[in-house]
Design an enzyme around this catalytic site. Structure first.
Site, short mmCIF file in Angstrom:
data_model
loop_
_atom_site.label_atom_id
_atom_site.label_comp_id
_atom_site.label_asym_id
_atom_site.label_seq_id
_atom_site.Cartn_x
_atom_site.Cartn_y
_atom_site.Cartn_z
CB THR A 1 56.78 20.24 -92.33
OG1 THR A 1 56.95 19.77 -93.66
CG2 THR A 1 57.93 21.14 -91.93
CE LYS B 1 54.54 16.12 -92.46
NZ LYS B 1 53.78 15.95 -93.70
CG ASN C 1 49.54 17.32 -90.59
OD1 ASN C 1 48.60 17.02 -89.85
ND2 ASN C 1 49.34 17.92 -91.75
N GLY D 1 58.22 6.84 -102.02
CA GLY D 1 58.59 7.33 -100.70
C GLY D 1 57.76 6.69 -99.61
CB ALA D 2 58.12 4.48 -97.18
N GLY D 3 57.85 7.97 -96.01
CA GLY D 3 57.95 8.75 -94.78
C GLY D 3 56.60 8.99 -94.15
CB ALA E 1 54.01 12.93 -96.34
CG ASN F 1 61.20 4.37 -98.95
OD1 ASN F 1 61.25 5.53 -99.34
ND2 ASN F 1 61.74 3.97 -97.82
CE LYS G 1 62.68 5.38 -92.47
NZ LYS G 1 63.11 6.76 -92.84
#
Length: 289
Positions: free
Chosen positions: A68, A72, A93, A133-135, A137, A157, A162
């Site tokens: 998590t 990742k 993951n 968001g751009a992680g 996940a 983001n 990213k």
């Protein structure tokens, strides 16, 4: 849970932080339900020691591990083989240990899209999607949405680099039109969106929201939050206020966890299992209030 012995297999989740993880409840329920002599535990791994942690998984014979935030992407460099879909996602993951050889998979994307489909009764085909968001996940979720023929995906983001990396992958491999931005989300941005997804940790254990909750969403919008503690985040409460179709963070977690369990054991849990796990989560939330 059955008694632990010298033959009990170990599975785990690694992250930082990880004390809030519900994954142990998911997997220990499933191990007990299916009579598997195994236990699932949590390990908080500092970002500077991910490599050592992965070597620990390998040499201690930990049979499977979920990964998590924020590991990742970083874990990928330490694995022996990575599933083709996970390579495309650029994030792992789920790790499976087979005789000391580590295989990487990703179940985040299908976990989220299944939650969206269950919540709405609709496919993602032709949907216009906005992702915050751009992680790691976000990457797997966005690409899975492209696989399922979303019409367009906009990723917002703070670091546009990213987001642009994910967008470039989508535009190269799929017909879905993808763009990256770093703007503040306005009313105009959500007026023409079918699906709005939060993949950031904003709202985890706080009353913060990833968007301005004074905005008024389109009537038929579907929203999803990757955060699952609290169950009703500020973002989810905004959706409830406007009577939207909602995919809760816990549903995504359960769906991706069930998929991981199948990868490790070959056992496919039932719908009744996922419903029972959800009940366990909701009861736990009541007790912690």
């Amino acid at each position: 849970m059955s008694s632990i012995s010298s033959k009990t297999k170990v599975y785990s989740v690694i992250g930082h932080p990880v004390s809030q993880s519900f994954s142990p409840k998911i997997h220990n329920y499933l191990f007990e339900k299916y009579g598997i002599d195994a236990v699932y535990v949590s390990y908080d791994v500092d970002p500077d020691h991910v490599g050592e942690a992965i070597n620990g998984i390998r040499h201690l014979g930990i049979m499977g591990t979920n990964v998590t935030i924020p590991h990742k992407i970083e874990v990928m460099k330490y694995l022996d083989e990575i599933d083709e879909k996970a390579k495309l996602f650029g994030a792992v993951n789920t790790i499976k240990n087979v005789d000391g050889k580590l295989y990487g998979y990703n179940t985040d994307g299908t976990g989220l899209t299944k939650s969206l489909k269950d919540a709405s009764g609709e496919t993602m085909d032709g949907k216009k999607v906005l992702i915050i968001g751009a992680g790691g996940a976000c990457r797997s979720i966005a690409i899975q949405l492209a696989i399922e023929n979303a019409a367009s995906i906009e990723i917002v983001n703070r670091s546009i680099e990213k987001a642009q990396s994910i967008v470039d992958t989508i535009n190269e491999h799929f017909d879905t039109k993808a763009i990256a931005t770093s703007k503040v989300i306005t009313q105009k941005d959500i007026d023409d969106v079918d699906v709005l997804i939060n993949t950031t940790p904003i709202g985890m254990g706080t009353d913060e929201s990833p968007i301005d909750t004074s905005l008024v969403p389109p009537k038929n919008m579907i929203i999803a939050d990757a955060v699952y503690k609290p169950h009703e985040t500020a973002f989810i409460k905004w959706g409830l206020k406007h009577d939207l179709k909602i995919a809760y963070g816990i549903q995504m977690l359960i769906n991706q966890g069930v998929h991981s369990f199948s990868i490790w054991t070959g056992v496919t849990p039932t719908l009744e299992d996922t419903q029972n796990i959800l009940k366990i989560f909701l009861e736990e939330q009541k007790e912690n209030k």
